[in-house]
Design an enzyme around this catalytic site. Structure first.
Site, mmCIF file in Angstrom:
data_model
loop_
_atom_site.group_PDB
_atom_site.id
_atom_site.type_symbol
_atom_site.label_atom_id
_atom_site.label_comp_id
_atom_site.label_asym_id
_atom_site.label_seq_id
_atom_site.Cartn_x
_atom_site.Cartn_y
_atom_site.Cartn_z
ATOM 1 N N ARG A 280 0.815 -1.222 0.000
ATOM 2 C CA ARG A 280 0.000 0.000 0.000
ATOM 3 C C ARG A 280 0.851 1.277 0.000
ATOM 4 N NH1 ARG A 280 -2.382 -3.301 -1.301
ATOM 5 N NH2 ARG A 280 -4.354 -4.183 -0.628
ATOM 6 N N SER B 171 -11.301 -0.222 2.155
ATOM 7 C CA SER B 171 -10.768 -0.511 3.498
ATOM 8 C C SER B 171 -10.270 0.778 4.121
ATOM 9 C CB SER B 171 -9.600 -1.495 3.414
ATOM 10 O OG SER B 171 -10.060 -2.707 2.910
ATOM 11 N N GLU C 29 -6.017 4.070 5.628
ATOM 12 C CA GLU C 29 -5.550 3.859 4.251
ATOM 13 C C GLU C 29 -5.915 5.024 3.319
ATOM 14 O OE1 GLU C 29 -5.942 -0.211 2.565
ATOM 15 O OE2 GLU C 29 -6.730 0.835 0.813
HETATM 16 C C1 LIG Z 1 -15.564 -0.044 -2.591
HETATM 17 C C2 LIG Z 1 -14.076 0.158 -2.636
HETATM 18 C C3 LIG Z 1 -13.215 -0.932 -2.706
HETATM 19 C C4 LIG Z 1 -11.823 -0.758 -2.761
HETATM 20 N N1 LIG Z 1 -11.019 -1.848 -2.824
HETATM 21 C C5 LIG Z 1 -9.681 -1.703 -2.868
HETATM 22 C C6 LIG Z 1 -8.815 -2.848 -2.932
HETATM 23 O O1 LIG Z 1 -9.264 -3.986 -2.965
HETATM 24 N N2 LIG Z 1 -7.484 -2.635 -2.961
HETATM 25 C C7 LIG Z 1 -6.935 -1.388 -2.941
HETATM 26 O O2 LIG Z 1 -5.702 -1.276 -2.970
HETATM 27 N N3 LIG Z 1 -7.718 -0.284 -2.893
HETATM 28 C C8 LIG Z 1 -9.069 -0.409 -2.860
HETATM 29 N N4 LIG Z 1 -9.883 0.701 -2.792
HETATM 30 C C9 LIG Z 1 -9.267 2.031 -2.739
HETATM 31 C C10 LIG Z 1 -9.189 2.744 -4.114
HETATM 32 O O3 LIG Z 1 -10.131 2.227 -4.997
HETATM 33 C C11 LIG Z 1 -7.821 2.640 -4.751
HETATM 34 O O4 LIG Z 1 -6.845 3.168 -3.901
HETATM 35 C C12 LIG Z 1 -7.760 3.388 -6.095
HETATM 36 O O5 LIG Z 1 -6.590 3.031 -6.788
HETATM 37 C C13 LIG Z 1 -7.776 4.899 -5.957
HETATM 38 O O6 LIG Z 1 -7.778 5.455 -7.263
HETATM 39 P P1 LIG Z 1 -8.513 6.795 -7.576
HETATM 40 O O7 LIG Z 1 -8.307 7.073 -9.024
HETATM 41 O O8 LIG Z 1 -9.927 6.737 -7.135
HETATM 42 O O9 LIG Z 1 -7.671 7.815 -6.714
HETATM 43 P P2 LIG Z 1 -8.197 9.011 -5.785
HETATM 44 O O10 LIG Z 1 -9.034 8.440 -4.695
HETATM 45 O O11 LIG Z 1 -8.780 10.080 -6.609
HETATM 46 O O12 LIG Z 1 -6.814 9.512 -5.174
HETATM 47 C C14 LIG Z 1 -6.112 8.700 -4.265
HETATM 48 C C15 LIG Z 1 -4.665 9.219 -4.151
HETATM 49 O O13 LIG Z 1 -4.016 9.044 -5.412
HETATM 50 C C16 LIG Z 1 -3.562 10.305 -5.913
HETATM 51 N N5 LIG Z 1 -3.776 10.276 -7.369
HETATM 52 C C17 LIG Z 1 -4.849 9.799 -8.044
HETATM 53 N N6 LIG Z 1 -4.652 9.920 -9.364
HETATM 54 C C18 LIG Z 1 -3.433 10.487 -9.515
HETATM 55 C C19 LIG Z 1 -2.656 10.892 -10.650
HETATM 56 N N7 LIG Z 1 -3.084 10.711 -11.904
HETATM 57 N N8 LIG Z 1 -1.444 11.460 -10.423
HETATM 58 C C20 LIG Z 1 -0.977 11.644 -9.169
HETATM 59 N N9 LIG Z 1 -1.647 11.282 -8.067
HETATM 60 C C21 LIG Z 1 -2.865 10.720 -8.246
HETATM 61 C C22 LIG Z 1 -4.398 11.359 -5.209
HETATM 62 O O14 LIG Z 1 -3.684 12.590 -5.126
HETATM 63 C C23 LIG Z 1 -4.584 10.708 -3.849
HETATM 64 O O15 LIG Z 1 -3.424 10.946 -3.080
HETATM 65 C C24 LIG Z 1 -11.276 0.548 -2.737
HETATM 66 C C25 LIG Z 1 -12.131 1.664 -2.677
HETATM 67 C C26 LIG Z 1 -13.521 1.462 -2.626
HETATM 68 C C27 LIG Z 1 -14.431 2.656 -2.561
#
Ligand SMILES: Cc1cc2nc3c(=O)[nH]c(=O)nc-3n(C[C@H](O)[C@H](O)[C@H](O)COP(=O)(O)OP(=O)(O)OC[C@H]3O[C@@H](n4cnc5c(N)ncnc54)[C@H](O)[C@@H]3O)c2cc1C
Length: 372
Positions: free
Chosen positions: A179, A260, A366
């Site tokens: 992570r 999580s 997280e």
């Molecule tokens: C129902 C649910 C289930 C999930 N299951 C999992 C799982 O099984 N495993 C897991 O690891 N995670 C899980 N997650 C967490 C999440 O989905 C992941 O961490 C996902 O990769 C976040 O991506 P995002 O584009 O939504 O990022 P955001 O939530 O928009 O941003 C998260 C972080 O990434 C940074 N970021 C995003 N895009 C960029 C970019 N292009 N450049 C620079 N920084 C960036 C942001 O600044 C922030 O710090 C889950 C979330 C939910 C709601």
């Protein structure tokens, strides 16, 4: 407002006072003072310049699935990355089995997984159903069901705000661990991820390392029938996730979360032994797994944070006002309807305190806290 940076061909629309809650899966928090969508790499300098000239803090977001936005919102520019496109710049390696996919940071992650599976390429099938963007996956080295993106990422293309240029970071430079990566660690806030290159295996077998998946296919594996295909594993993962509220399903209140909320603590063998003894004295066995060795000099164990939460007096479905714990998963804090960020943070604090009292372990959140 339309903004033209140093590049006259780059015109970005900058909106003001844009509510952020609807752009996140947890759906809490206030507005962004300024907001823009980055659809083309060419616009990245302009966006950065807009923030710099006004001395505004810049926050980069993807799909908003790992965010807790403060009720006061974000005082600067929020840049939502919407760069699309999945290409295969180079189709073959010497063996003809490795396939490189270059994925725009704004591509919906699960759409990419679906496409990879449809093209019979292995390596990300267990990561089916994770919400968010492809660009978000390297940030916390997204993982589930026995796979993590570090297994397949070849390189990350990003705008380096320190050096003011586009760079390509090969996997070793990304510093991937459980992570974590340089993007949420040592170099947090330095890079805007533009594309991610994943190297998958054409015709590869699906990964069935995880106990939940093995159970799902137990009868079939025991009877020595054809092993499950990539598509079947993808469906199984999505089904298991749905049963745990870890798949975004419209109408399911249990998925109004950030996934999580706490990381699984990683403990030294010695500390784990003491914890296990404490559990045993109460007739309990604490689920644990060996932690990846490369990360640590000494052997360490990863302990189930969900178990710790449930064995500290917080059952699934526990609620305090509009914030609660999912009915399907003890690690997901949910917005039960009209929660504020402060409600979620209050519940987080209560759980951290309870687990620390009961087990002497401070759970580490997280999601990313924005504007606090
Ligand atoms: C129902 C649910 C289930 C999930 N299951 C999992 C799982 O099984 N495993 C897991 O690891 N995670 C899980 N997650 C967490 C999440 O989905 C992941 O961490 C996902 O990769 C976040 O991506 P995002 O584009 O939504 O990022 P955001 O939530 O928009 O941003 C998260 C972080 O990434 C940074 N970021 C995003 N895009 C960029 C970019 N292009 N450049 C620079 N920084 C960036 C942001 O600044 C922030 O710090 C889950 C979330 C939910 C709601």
């Amino acid at each position: 407002m339309e903004w033209t940076g140093w590049n006259p061909n780059s015109i970005m629309t900058i909106q003001e006072n844009v509510p952020l809650a609807p752009l996140t899966t947890l759906q809490v928090g206030g507005a962004a003072r300024y907001f823009a969508e980055l659809r083309r790499e060419d616009d990245v300098r302009g966006a950065e310049q807009f923030a710099k000239t006004r001395e505004l803090p810049l926050f980069v977001m993807g799909g908003g699935s790992n965010l807790v936005i403060a009720d006061s919102g974000w005082p600067g520019l929020v840049l939502k990355i919407a760069i699309g496109g999945i290409t295969r710049p180079e189709t073959e390696d010497a063996t003809g089995n490795a396939v490189l996919f270059s994925v725009g940071a704004g591509v919906n992650w699960d759409d990419f997984v679906a496409q990879a599976v449809a093209q019979n390429c292995a390596g990300v099938e267990c990561l089916s159903g994770i919400p968010g963007s492809a660009g978000g996956t390297p940030v916390q080295n997204v993982g589930a069901y026995g796979q993590e993106v570090a297994d397949t990422i070849e390189s990350v293309r990003a705008f380096d705000m320190k050096e003011d240029r586009i760079v390509v970071l090969p996997k070793p430079a990304c510093g991937f661990h459980y992570r974590s990566s340089i993007f949420n660690g040592a170099e947090r806030g330095r890079y805007i991820i533009l594309r991610v290159n994943y190297r998958l295996k054409r015709g590869g077998a699906p990964s069935l390392k995880y106990a939940d998946l093995q159970r799902h296919f137990a009868a079939r594996l025991a009877e020595n029938r054809t092993p499950p295909s990539l598509a079947e594993v993808r469906e199984a993962v999505r089904e298991i996730r749905r049963s745990k509220g870890m798949l975004i399903v419209p109408g399911d209140d249990d998925c109004r979360s950030a996934g999580s909320f706490f990381k699984n603590p990683v403990l030294s063998e010695e500390r784990f032994k003491k914890l296990a003894e404490r559990a045993a004295s109460n007739g309990l066995e604490i689920p644990s797994y060996p932690a990846a060795r490369s990360q640590h000099k000494d052997a360490q164990r990863k302990v189930s944070a969900a178990w710790l939460v449930e064995h500290s007096g917080f059952a699934k479905g526990y609620a305090v006002g509009a914030a609660g714990i999912s009915h399907k998963h003890a690690l997901a804090l949910i917005n039960r309807g009209d929660a504020k960020a402060s409600d979620i943070v209050g519940l987080k604090d209560e759980i951290q305190h309870g687990v620390q009292e009961a087990w002497g372990i401070l759970l580490e959140p997280e999601p990313v806290f924005v504007g606090f």
